[in-house]
Design a protein around this motif. Sequence first.
Motif, mmCIF file in Angstrom:
data_model
loop_
_atom_site.group_PDB
_atom_site.id
_atom_site.type_symbol
_atom_site.label_atom_id
_atom_site.label_comp_id
_atom_site.label_asym_id
_atom_site.label_seq_id
_atom_site.Cartn_x
_atom_site.Cartn_y
_atom_site.Cartn_z
ATOM 1 N N PRO A 63 0.833 -1.205 0.000
ATOM 2 C CA PRO A 63 0.000 0.000 0.000
ATOM 3 C C PRO A 63 0.870 1.259 0.000
ATOM 4 O O PRO A 63 2.053 1.192 0.324
ATOM 5 C CB PRO A 63 -0.798 -0.142 1.285
ATOM 6 N N ALA A 64 0.254 2.377 -0.344
ATOM 7 C CA ALA A 64 0.993 3.637 -0.428
ATOM 8 C C ALA A 64 0.806 4.488 0.826
ATOM 9 O O ALA A 64 1.112 5.672 0.826
ATOM 10 C CB ALA A 64 0.541 4.421 -1.653
ATOM 11 N N GLN A 65 0.289 3.864 1.886
ATOM 12 C CA GLN A 65 0.051 4.603 3.133
ATOM 13 C C GLN A 65 0.267 3.657 4.295
ATOM 14 O O GLN A 65 -0.029 2.459 4.202
ATOM 15 C CB GLN A 65 -1.371 5.153 3.142
ATOM 16 N N GLY A 66 0.801 4.175 5.394
ATOM 17 C CA GLY A 66 1.021 3.336 6.554
ATOM 18 C C GLY A 66 1.176 4.149 7.821
ATOM 19 O O GLY A 66 1.232 5.379 7.796
ATOM 20 N N ALA A 67 1.279 3.426 8.940
ATOM 21 C CA ALA A 67 1.352 4.080 10.251
ATOM 22 C C ALA A 67 2.700 4.739 10.465
ATOM 23 O O ALA A 67 3.728 4.249 9.991
ATOM 24 C CB ALA A 67 1.100 3.041 11.339
ATOM 25 N N PRO A 68 2.712 5.875 11.179
ATOM 26 C CA PRO A 68 3.986 6.560 11.465
ATOM 27 C C PRO A 68 4.966 5.680 12.224
ATOM 28 O O PRO A 68 6.175 5.866 12.118
ATOM 29 C CB PRO A 68 3.552 7.765 12.293
ATOM 30 N N ALA A 69 4.455 4.721 12.974
ATOM 31 C CA ALA A 69 5.351 3.857 13.746
ATOM 32 C C ALA A 69 6.101 2.870 12.876
ATOM 33 O O ALA A 69 7.026 2.192 13.344
ATOM 34 C CB ALA A 69 4.554 3.102 14.801
ATOM 35 N N GLY A 70 5.745 2.799 11.592
ATOM 36 C CA GLY A 70 6.397 1.852 10.692
ATOM 37 C C GLY A 70 5.835 0.452 10.844
ATOM 38 O O GLY A 70 4.812 0.216 11.496
ATOM 39 N N GLY A 71 6.512 -0.518 10.206
ATOM 40 C CA GLY A 71 6.083 -1.909 10.308
ATOM 41 C C GLY A 71 5.055 -2.331 9.273
ATOM 42 O O GLY A 71 4.588 -3.479 9.298
ATOM 43 N N THR A 72 4.697 -1.425 8.362
ATOM 44 C CA THR A 72 3.728 -1.776 7.326
ATOM 45 C C THR A 72 4.394 -2.631 6.250
ATOM 46 O O THR A 72 5.447 -2.269 5.730
ATOM 47 C CB THR A 72 3.137 -0.523 6.674
ATOM 48 N N SER A 73 3.755 -3.777 5.914
ATOM 49 C CA SER A 73 4.292 -4.623 4.835
ATOM 50 C C SER A 73 3.923 -3.998 3.496
ATOM 51 O O SER A 73 2.754 -3.719 3.236
ATOM 52 C CB SER A 73 3.711 -6.035 4.928
ATOM 53 N N VAL A 74 4.934 -3.784 2.638
ATOM 54 C CA VAL A 74 4.682 -3.159 1.345
ATOM 55 C C VAL A 74 5.337 -3.991 0.242
ATOM 56 O O VAL A 74 6.282 -4.747 0.481
ATOM 57 C CB VAL A 74 5.218 -1.713 1.285
ATOM 58 N N THR A 75 4.795 -3.827 -0.962
ATOM 59 C CA THR A 75 5.379 -4.435 -2.159
ATOM 60 C C THR A 75 5.787 -3.319 -3.097
ATOM 61 O O THR A 75 4.977 -2.445 -3.441
ATOM 62 C CB THR A 75 4.377 -5.372 -2.846
#
Length: 420
Positions: free
Chosen positions: A10-22
């Motif tokens: 995704p092109a958006q995620g939490a400020p804390a990080g840890g978002t899985s992205v491709t």
Amino acid sequence: MAPVVTSVSPAQGAPAGGTSVTITGTGFSGATAVRFGPNLATNVVIVSSTQITARTPAGSGTVQVTVTGPTGTSTQSVFFLYATVAAPVLTALSPSSGPTGGGNTVTLTGTNLAGATQVLFGATPATILTNTPTQITATAPAGTGTTNVTVTTPGGTSNALPYTYTTTPAPTITTLNPTSGPTSGGNTVTITGTNLTGATSVKFGLNSATILTNSATQITVSAPAGPPSSVSVTVTTAGGTSNPLSYFYIAAPTVIDVSPHLGPDTGNNTVTVFGGNLTLTTAVNFGAVPATAFTVVSDTQLTVTAPAGTGTVVVTVTTPGGTSTSGSGNPFYTYLAAPVLTSLNPTHGQDTGGDAIVLTGSHLTFTDAVTFGGTPASFSAISDTQVVATSPGGAPGTVNVVAHTPAGNSNALPFVYDPT
């Protein structure tokens, strides 16, 4: 050439990080770093030269996503937005139970479900099929008992909803009706048995049938096409796959020829039908009219009692494999009216024979015999209304002249042999 980045999802995620992205692009082979702004991503996996998976570092605002490789760093304007994302909320599961073997589709309804990175049934991940902000469909994994279902998105992990694994009895099938059909398929087959509810597939060998109706004890399907052979029919439900039953694909019959090709319009004469795949014949038609009787002589021959009819018709044969077509050989049969004689000219001749006698009447085109008192004469059919015969010899006196066609004998007219 430096790597090229075309998108991040995704092109958006939490400020804390840890978002899985491709990350998608080109030139990723040998990549040494993935950055979100100035910060390095973690858990970087180079899937291929065109795809990388990673977890976002902590950050804020909108940052550029870059990939660094041996030939340089990407420069494309592909951005990731750090924003507080609302946690997902689940409100319903449908269905809320399923087989212990899994494999069934479960619909999860709720809010803030966009960008789901994981759906768990207990500790086991499910396969995500579709994903919108309010709905996710997923393939349930195998499991037992009652477990909690949760959804993880960039906004966090949702509340849990219970899902119960149930033991579903395997289906059994007892009969097929019919047990055979055409190689082209498309015929309706009724399958009877037990525990058939929720059938997910019906196989004829390796080919899937189209399910038309489904209840606990009966399924109707449209059979798929198949080669001439015996195949096993099985039913699969959430409880497993049934025992097999045999179904036979039968090649369509062909009609190569009929003999004779002519007959009386009153019918009731015997016609021989030549062709192929005739053993399982269920009907023989002359045009739209069924034959009054038929006998299977072999796989290539039938004897048939013709019905009454008119004109020229196509003889067709029907078996469980289908109905023959007019393109397969010479299956045409012509109905003839019985011949009629109205006059002879002359009506007298020498007892030594040799006189030319003109027979006038109707339906004479197919004349195949002329007799004078039972003695065959040579003849020529001139038209449908006239035949010229040469009288054979005979004893002085009166005899009957009769014309014969495939439709039968004409009426008799008297002819007098005069003594020489």
